[in-house]
Write a protein that holds these residues in place. Sequence first.
Motif, mmCIF file in Angstrom:
data_model
loop_
_atom_site.group_PDB
_atom_site.id
_atom_site.type_symbol
_atom_site.label_atom_id
_atom_site.label_comp_id
_atom_site.label_asym_id
_atom_site.label_seq_id
_atom_site.Cartn_x
_atom_site.Cartn_y
_atom_site.Cartn_z
ATOM 1 N N GLN A 58 -92.086 60.994 63.185
ATOM 2 C CA GLN A 58 -91.753 62.388 63.544
ATOM 3 C C GLN A 58 -92.991 63.283 63.446
ATOM 4 O OE1 GLN A 58 -88.711 62.699 64.951
ATOM 5 N NE2 GLN A 58 -88.639 60.512 64.433
ATOM 6 N N GLU A 100 -87.663 54.525 64.932
ATOM 7 C CA GLU A 100 -87.288 55.935 64.925
ATOM 8 C C GLU A 100 -87.215 56.432 66.370
ATOM 9 O OE1 GLU A 100 -90.426 56.949 61.435
ATOM 10 O OE2 GLU A 100 -89.250 58.666 62.126
ATOM 11 N N ILE A 136 -85.141 54.369 54.245
ATOM 12 C CA ILE A 136 -84.571 55.602 53.701
ATOM 13 C C ILE A 136 -83.060 55.451 53.600
ATOM 14 C CG2 ILE A 136 -86.421 57.113 54.495
ATOM 15 C CD1 ILE A 136 -84.718 57.846 56.905
ATOM 16 N N LYS A 172 -98.769 56.047 59.124
ATOM 17 C CA LYS A 172 -97.503 56.471 58.540
ATOM 18 C C LYS A 172 -97.684 57.599 57.533
ATOM 19 C CE LYS A 172 -96.614 53.120 54.826
ATOM 20 N NZ LYS A 172 -97.899 52.444 54.630
ATOM 21 N N TYR A 196 -77.625 63.021 59.728
ATOM 22 C CA TYR A 196 -78.832 62.371 60.266
ATOM 23 C C TYR A 196 -78.490 60.981 60.780
ATOM 24 C CZ TYR A 196 -82.112 65.798 58.340
ATOM 25 O OH TYR A 196 -82.806 66.941 58.072
ATOM 26 N N GLY A 199 -80.948 58.059 60.869
ATOM 27 C CA GLY A 199 -82.332 57.761 60.486
ATOM 28 C C GLY A 199 -83.070 59.046 60.177
ATOM 29 N N THR A 200 -84.197 59.284 60.873
ATOM 30 C CA THR A 200 -84.971 60.507 60.650
ATOM 31 C C THR A 200 -84.623 61.596 61.664
ATOM 32 O OG1 THR A 200 -86.722 59.494 61.968
ATOM 33 C CG2 THR A 200 -86.949 59.329 59.578
ATOM 34 N N THR A 201 -83.605 61.374 62.498
ATOM 35 C CA THR A 201 -83.216 62.347 63.538
ATOM 36 C C THR A 201 -81.998 63.132 63.072
ATOM 37 O OG1 THR A 201 -84.070 60.917 65.273
ATOM 38 C CG2 THR A 201 -82.483 62.587 65.933
ATOM 39 N N LYS A 202 -82.126 64.462 63.118
ATOM 40 C CA LYS A 202 -81.028 65.322 62.674
ATOM 41 C C LYS A 202 -79.971 65.444 63.768
ATOM 42 C CE LYS A 202 -80.600 69.550 59.925
ATOM 43 N NZ LYS A 202 -79.247 69.878 60.320
ATOM 44 N N TYR A 216 -93.799 50.537 56.831
ATOM 45 C CA TYR A 216 -92.718 51.512 56.888
ATOM 46 C C TYR A 216 -92.060 51.617 55.524
ATOM 47 C CZ TYR A 216 -89.771 47.328 56.957
ATOM 48 O OH TYR A 216 -89.168 46.136 56.634
ATOM 49 N N ASP A 231 -88.425 54.801 58.112
ATOM 50 C CA ASP A 231 -89.282 55.975 58.309
ATOM 51 C C ASP A 231 -90.719 55.469 58.232
ATOM 52 O OD1 ASP A 231 -89.644 59.217 56.590
ATOM 53 O OD2 ASP A 231 -90.760 58.305 58.226
#
Lengths: 93, 459
Positions: B350, B313, B69, B427, B75, B77-80, B66, B346
Amino acid sequence: MSLLVFAFALAVGILAMYLWNLKTKNNIRISWLSYLLIAVFIVWTGVGIMVVNSFIEEAVGTAITTSLMVFGITAIALLAIIWQVITRQNRAG
Amino acid sequence: MSNKEISRKQFLKGAAVTSGAAAAALAASSLSVSADSGTSVDYTKGKARDEMGTASVTRNLPEHFYKRIEPRAGYIGTTKVNGALEQFDAREHGFAQIVRRASSGDWEGEPGDWGPMLLAAVQEKKKVRAAASAEETEDYTWSGAFQIAMDRWHVNLRPGQWDPAPINSNKLELSPAEMTAKIKKVARWFGAEQVGICEITDDLKPYFYKKGRASGYYTAPHPDYADEGRDIPWPYPYKYCIVMGDIADPNTARAQRGPLVEASAKIACADSDFPPLYLESIIRTLGYDAKGSPFSDKDIIEAPIAVAAGIGELGRSGLVISPWGAHMRLSEVFTNMPLVPDKPMDFGLQDFCKACKKCADNCPAGAIDGSDEPSEQHVTAKVVKWAWDEKKCLSRRLAYGCSSCQTVCPWTKPDNMVHEIGRMLAKEKAFAPFLYKLDDFFYGREPAMHTSDEYAPWR
């Protein structure tokens, strides 16, 4: 498990020695292409053993069967190709 | 010397070659990263399991699985997240609905509401049990007993029941970095395969309940059931959350549906109560305020907190997925001990989820969105994620038991050399379509289920 691996590797070593002696005794010529194919066969078989063993540990029947077929059939095909390449090269020579 | 004899030189050469091959093979086998190195327990032969289940993962999550970030505004993490909405009352979540409605007999509501859906699930469950064979009936009896065993922990650890250790007036003074490293190591010793820390900031407020549950029951019915709830304060009185991820037992979870997976999930649920309470007592004895979160005393919706803590994530299924897989149970302890928070991670999930959709295809309830792209969902915040219908999910689980999404996820794999390579490749966005198709090729698009015959501890 380690004993099994050791015994298997010992058997492979003995087989390799026997084949080398056979090659030397009968003056069998092996080209760089044949050596490359032999190396590919060894790597493919090694990876196949790892993959199948991994699926056996996970106890996933479909994966075990599929991986045995994929790696086994390809290994047999490779072996046949190596045999033919060496035979034809030595017959021609 | 005759032709058939072997010379000394040939013999020594042969011995050297075979010994070298044997040594190389032995060395290669010792490099295997499988957990099968003498520390895992073969429960299928009735051996004792460790207190956190049968660990399929024993090493720290490798850094090459991984990347970290930087936290970004808007956000988790990687989720908006497009903005906050109203905080949730925990007495309205699915498990609480089951207990309340089964206890009161109130199944009222419009079609598609909790009441009618749960009533249909209860009736379906009765039909399933009535049609079960003698062997299946015994399986359900054991599974039910496991459920009660879990529930007693929840009931006895509900808010107000736990007597916390006093906070020691002598503090153990270590730098935040050193304390963070040590507390994580201790958490892993207690059985958490992953540990992450996040700082409680204002952007996490939507994921704290406005009212928590006061009751500890997760099974029903109870004639005198009532839950007055309890207010969850904001600002929250703790600065950090230590999130622990426990990788569940893969073999019983792979039953996907039925009594075996229910027994497995229930005991994993109860097991996850212990590390946070151990850590709470330890941290308080080290001189710092701390509050553990057993399952029946949660102040939060766990997934966003876990993502903020860098555990994993948010996946298509709505679960927090780590490179170890989707079968990860979360638990938390809040503290004011000075710690260094982790950055979110990350690992390409996604993009992988956009291509894969295996959980959606295998969900027997049809509860997981199969669209290519996530969209804005309104829960306690406007979160860009794939839709998940909690009513369909829980109704199905109530009637049949289910862990399909967790176990069919291609990331849910043991730790060995083959899957090491898979995790490293997966990844990268370019490999995602190839890898999930490879997973389908070997495991099937609809993977086979494990059976009680093979894995139930009572068989």
